[in-house]
Design an enzyme around this catalytic site. Structure first.
Site, PDB file in Angstrom:
ATOM      1  N   ASN A 571       0.837  -1.204   0.000  1.00 27.09           N
ATOM      2  CA  ASN A 571       0.000   0.000   0.000  1.00 27.09           C
ATOM      3  C   ASN A 571       0.870   1.251   0.000  1.00 27.09           C
ATOM      4  O   ASN A 571       2.075   1.194  -0.265  1.00 27.09           O
ATOM      5  CB  ASN A 571      -0.909  -0.011   1.233  1.00 27.09           C
ATOM      6  N   CYS A 573       2.055   2.877   2.407  1.00 24.57           N
ATOM      7  CA  CYS A 573       3.090   2.923   3.446  1.00 24.57           C
ATOM      8  C   CYS A 573       3.823   1.603   3.604  1.00 24.57           C
ATOM      9  O   CYS A 573       4.532   1.404   4.597  1.00 24.57           O
ATOM     10  CB  CYS A 573       2.470   3.347   4.775  1.00 24.57           C
ATOM     11  N   GLU A 575       3.060  -1.439   4.462  1.00 28.14           N
ATOM     12  CA  GLU A 575       2.831  -2.424   5.521  1.00 28.14           C
ATOM     13  C   GLU A 575       1.698  -3.398   5.197  1.00 28.14           C
ATOM     14  O   GLU A 575       1.531  -4.404   5.900  1.00 28.14           O
ATOM     15  CB  GLU A 575       2.548  -1.737   6.856  1.00 28.14           C
TER      16      GLU A 575
END
Length: 976
Positions: A571, A573, A575
């Site tokens: 995604n 970020c 994670e």
């Protein structure tokens, strides 16, 4: 100035001191006028001796001489000019009368002053303690004396039960900055500004400032709700409940809150509100809530902090059987800061548009209508506050044949320019910037141009300056780098199945396609040295901060959902690792455990953590059913798989509380055991929810259904990758067989349970360190959308105080040395180790700790890497190590050039007079909280051009890596 006492008499020269000014009783400032002294004295004589005294030569001569003496006294006192108060002048008049033996006149003058003081006080009405010289302007435009008593009460409340804070100093210093007619908000601002300037000397002043800010919040919300014009902290024990009930009614009336909230037992919920928890906020945390989270109407915030937490709790409990009990349970968790929901959940829970999910992952198909449909989905998802990850690997490369037009494709890059501009145009509900990350696999023929998207040079039509990018790297590529072999780039239009393959199956098919290039069956390809491409990837990462390095195979081989699809990207970020396809947009719902809150008296409290995790998983599961889905593919995916992402934050604070240095085996061990405990309880909680509510739809065939837990899936990665290319600790401390047995009988409610997000914003709200990050600096100024905030490491300050080392010299040293203790000679080595900052922690410790966590996590973690004295060798070793240790993804690279690192070794002890015995030297003018001059790593500098032959750069692009000072301005705020 010249003062003439009588036109018929010789003028008396009473020249005022240069630039002497007088503060009047009303707060105004005027030039000194000696004639007013003469008038006041003459009135005093007339009051005693009658009207004839005004024409008496004795009186007139005395008044003229006394006035001249008083003016000369002030001139001697302030020869260069200055400011004095009207009361000072009147004191001198009274003294002059007494010295001249004019006791009766002096007494009349004193009585005159007292009478006017009483009149001024009477005009204050119900004011506790009217200020003698300052008036405030109320909201309705009326003016009344400043209630000094209330100011003192407010400040005393703000300082209550806090050590080393001085309420009197705040009041006295604030009054000096007020003017006559100041607004009530202006008074509050002056108090806050005074308190916040003291934070760098005493961290507890951040709580004082936050509590002073509360006064503004209470006045704004309570008056809007019709509860009270203002309220003290103590009064909120009575006002919170009616304010909560009025807020629910107003919010529904304004069509901002879900009407279902009115169906709750508001009496019971109101009784559960704890006004004392308002005192937990730091100034940064509360200001962030005020600026960006509290619900408002016509720019008036009518939502108070505890009301917000209850609103979120109610929104998450809508479908519960005992809604009130669950709402109170959720409220307790949120308001205590033991756990915090993600930003979209805090924004929207309990509102009419409850978009609570954090992340959306999409796969973009290789058709024009599909591409623009994906861009439209981006816009809709971004509108309702979600971070986006787009998989662009299926889109054909530059030069690929277009059957429909008999032409050639322009590749991926032009479409990414549109994605970039869409993210800018459609922000997150007007609250935050839109944020998106594009992923491309390393075998894609456009990969070389893709990794240059963030450069500041070149054709701007093929640049994306606002969006993020990430490499989706297969294990085979890393093996080719290790073994110094060639790598072949393909177009997905001729090798479409590579997109859905991973592990041994990918390696086999990739080799077949490579063989076709030698036989002529494939003509659209490019052969490069794997190490050359790797160098370019790391070079661009250093220069521009992008693309991030993420690893395709561990994300898939360890995914519980291998039977249901493929993980094509992460995604925004890095994670989240969920399956995507043309029919499914993956959705993840995030929240984070505050580890710091679970260290009690220096000991990690596993029992408390278990209770927190159980409630947190329930809250996250509820999000799925309550959530608003902007596009149908997201709803289909979320209801089919029900993934959630429980993470952690405050890891560094938890280490501080245990006296553990980040760069230590003890910290790596704590990363392991703490994450094991989170994993243990999270998996069990999801299984228990399955027993209560049912398994997720696609459970059968998952790794869970086979009794394979995240710790077990490492074996599959080792098998597929090869034992020579991985080294992961697989030790355990819990009874995992018990969990396997529970899954065998109950199953799982959620396909995925854990993911560690950056927590850029919610950690600010809770006043703890972000996510799994080491401390950025021990003293710096943090800048974000809410302004600038002095941040000082309170744990460090307390330890330095205990050793008698916290003083002005230490503060100046920290400013000069960019928040670092390392160059300060008098600091003991154990404290230097404990409070080493992010760039002082070798990246191996970050990777080791992340590896220990990753073995327990069914998704991934946002791992920023900090590298000081960056070189090509360091970058190479660090990122190879990340892959070798089994990490799924990495996030931002924070690189500090050699020149910035050397600053801390130059002129050691210049400000260290106490430590080295030398005479103290003045503080350098450049000394300031370090974030205002945060170091950058630029490819255009000599340091960057020469970091190593590894990063050739060919002169550099002039682009720069993001500086560490920008750490709170990242797109990761879109998620958390």
């Amino acid at each position: 100035m010249e003062t003439t006492l009588d036109p018929g008499k010789t003028a008396l020269n009473t020249t005022a001191p240069k630039q002497l000014r007088v503060i009047k009783r009303g707060g105004g400032v005027a030039a000194f006028d000696a004639s007013k002294i003469s008038v006041a004295m003459t009135k005093a004589f007339i009051a005693v001796e009658g009207d004839n005294a005004g024409t008496s030569s004795r009186v007139r001569d005395f008044v003229a001489e006394a006035t001249a003496q008083i003016a000369e006294a002030f001139q001697r006192r302030m020869p260069d000019g200055g400011t004095l108060h009207i009361e000072d002048i009147q004191d001198q008049v009274e003294l002059a009368l007494m010295r001249a033996g004019e006791q009766k006149v002096a007494r009349a003058y004193v009585l005159y002053r007292e009478e006017h003081a009483r009149a001024r006080q009477a005009s204050g009405g119900d004011i506790q303690k009217p200020h003698p010289t300052l008036n405030v302007t109320l909201a309705d435009g009326s003016v009344r004396p400043l209630d000094l008593g209330r100011v003192e009460t407010l400040v005393n409340d703000a300082c209550a039960e806090l050590d080393n804070v001085d309420a009197k100093k705040i009041v006295d210093d604030s009054l000096k900055n007020l003017y006559d007619g100041v607004s009530l908000d202006g008074v509050a601002t002056a108090l806050m500004m005074t308190a916040r300037t003291l934070v760098e000397k005493e961290p507890n002043y951040t709580y004082v400032t936050a509590r002073l800010l509360q006064d503004n919040l209470r006045r704004e919300a309570l008056s809007f709700l019709g509860i009270a014009e203002e309220a003290t902290y103590q009064e909120m024990a009575e006002f919170y409940k009616p304010a909560f009930k009025a807020y629910i009614a107003k919010g529904i009336e304004f069509e901002q809150l879900d009407p279902q909230l009115a169906e709750f037992d508001l009496e019971r919920l109101g009784d559960a509100l704890d006004h004392g928890r308002d005192n937990q906020f730091t100034y940064l945390g509360l200001q962030t809530l005020y600026d960006r989270y509290f619900i408002h109407r016509d720019d008036v915030r009518y939502e108070l902090p505890q009301v917000m937490f209850m609103r979120v709790a109610m929104g998450l409990a809508l479908n519960e059987d005992d809604r009130e009990a669950r709402a109170i349970e959720f409220y307790e968790l949120l308001s205590s800061f033991d756990y915090m929901a993600s930003t979209p959940t805090l924004f929207n829970a309990g509102t009419v548009r409850s978009q609570l999910s954090s992340c959306y992952l999409t796969t973009v198909p290789d058709q024009l209508d599909g591409i623009y449909s994906a861009i439209r989905d981006n816009a809709l998802l971004s509108k309702w506050a979600g971070g986006l990850g787009n998989d662009w690997t299926p889109v054909r490369a530059l030069g690929s044949y277009i059957k429909g037009t008999n032409g050639k494709s322009q590749g991926v890059v032009p479409f990414l320019k549109v994605v970039n501009d869409t993210a800018v145009a459609v922000n997150q509900g007007g609250k935050r910037k839109g944020a998106v990350c594009a992923y491309l696999e390393t075998w894609h023929l456009d990969i070389e141009e893709f990794i240059e998207l963030r450069k500041n040079t070149g054709d701007d039509r093929r640049r994306t300056h606002d969006m993020n990018t990430a490499n989706w790297v297969p294990d085979l590529f890393m093996k080719r780098v290790f073994d110094d072999q060639e790598w072949t780039l393909f177009s997905p239009s001729t090798c479409p199945d590579l997109h859905d393959l991973y592990g041994a199956a990918f390696e086999k098919r990739y080799a077949e396609y490579e063989a076709m290039t030698y036989t002529g069956q494939l003509t659209l390809y490019k052969r490069v040295k794997a190490k050359d491409l790797w160098r370019k990837m790391l070079s661009m990462l250093f220069e521009t901060g992008h693309p991030w390095v993420t690893f395709k195979d561990p994300c898939n081989l360890r995914s519980p959902q291998q039977h249901a699809g493929v993980v094509h990207s992460s995604n925004l970020c890095t994670e989240i690792t969920l399956n995507t396809s043309a029919d499914e947009i993956a959705v993840c719902n995030l929240g984070s455990i505050n580890l710091s809150q679970h260290v009690v008296d220096g000991v990690f409290d596993g029992d408390k953590l278990g209770k927190t995790v159980r409630t947190a998983v329930r809250m996250l599961d509820n999000v799925i059913d309550i959530n608003y889905y902007a596009v149908p593919q997201a709803r289909n995916s979320n209801f089919k798989h029900r993934p959630v992402g429980l993470g952690i934050m405050g890891f560094q604070d938890a280490l501080y509380k245990q006296g553990i240095a980040y760069a230590s085996d003890a910290a790596v061990s704590f990363a392991d055991t703490s994450m094991e405990l989170v994993s243990y309880h999270a998996i069990e909680a999801s299984s228990d929810l399955a027993a209560e509510r049912g398994q997720y739809q696609s459970y059968d065939g998952s790794l869970w259904s086979q009794g394979i837990l995240p710790i077990d899936s490492i074996d599959k990665l080792k098998q597929e990758r090869g034992a020579d290319y991985i080294e992961v600790d697989t030790s355990t401390t819990r009874d995992w067989d018990r969990i396997r047995a529970k899954l065998a009988s109950q199953g799982m409610r959620n396909s995925n349970v854990m993911a560690i997000a950056p927590t850029a914003t919610i950690s600010n709200i809770c006043g703890v360190s972000q996510s799994i990050e080491p401390t950025y600096q021990n003293l710096f100024v943090k800048s974000n959308l809410s302004g600038e905030f002095t941040v000082v490491n309170a744990h460090m300050v307390n330890d330095l105080k205990a050793r008698g080392l916290w003083d002005e010299v230490m503060i100046n040293d920290l400013k000069y040395y960019d928040g670092s203790l390392q160059p300060i000679d008098r600091v003991p080595d154990d404290l230097k180790a404990r409070y080493a900052t992010a760039f002082e922690v070798e990246p191996k410790w970050l990777v080791d700790a992340a590896s220990r966590r990753q073995k327990w996590i069914d998704q991934a973690q946002s791992l920023n890497l900090y590298i000081a004295g960056v070189s090509g060798k360091k970058l190479d070793v660090t990122y190879r190590m990340a892959w070798y240790r089994g990490l799924k993804t990495t996030y931002y690279l924070r690189a500090l050039s050699a020149s910035a690192v050397e600053k801390s070794t130059v002129d050691r002890g210049r400000l260290n007079a106490v430590g080295n015995g030398s005479a103290p030297t003045p503080e350098p003018s450049a000394a300031q909280p370090a974030a205002s001059a945060a170091p950058t790593a630029s490819a255009g500098t000599q340091e960057a051009r020469g970091i190593d032959d590894f990063l050739t750069g060919k002169g550099g692009s002039g682009s720069r890596a993001p500086s560490a000072g920008e750490i709170d301005e990242l797109g990761c705020e879109a998620c958390q």
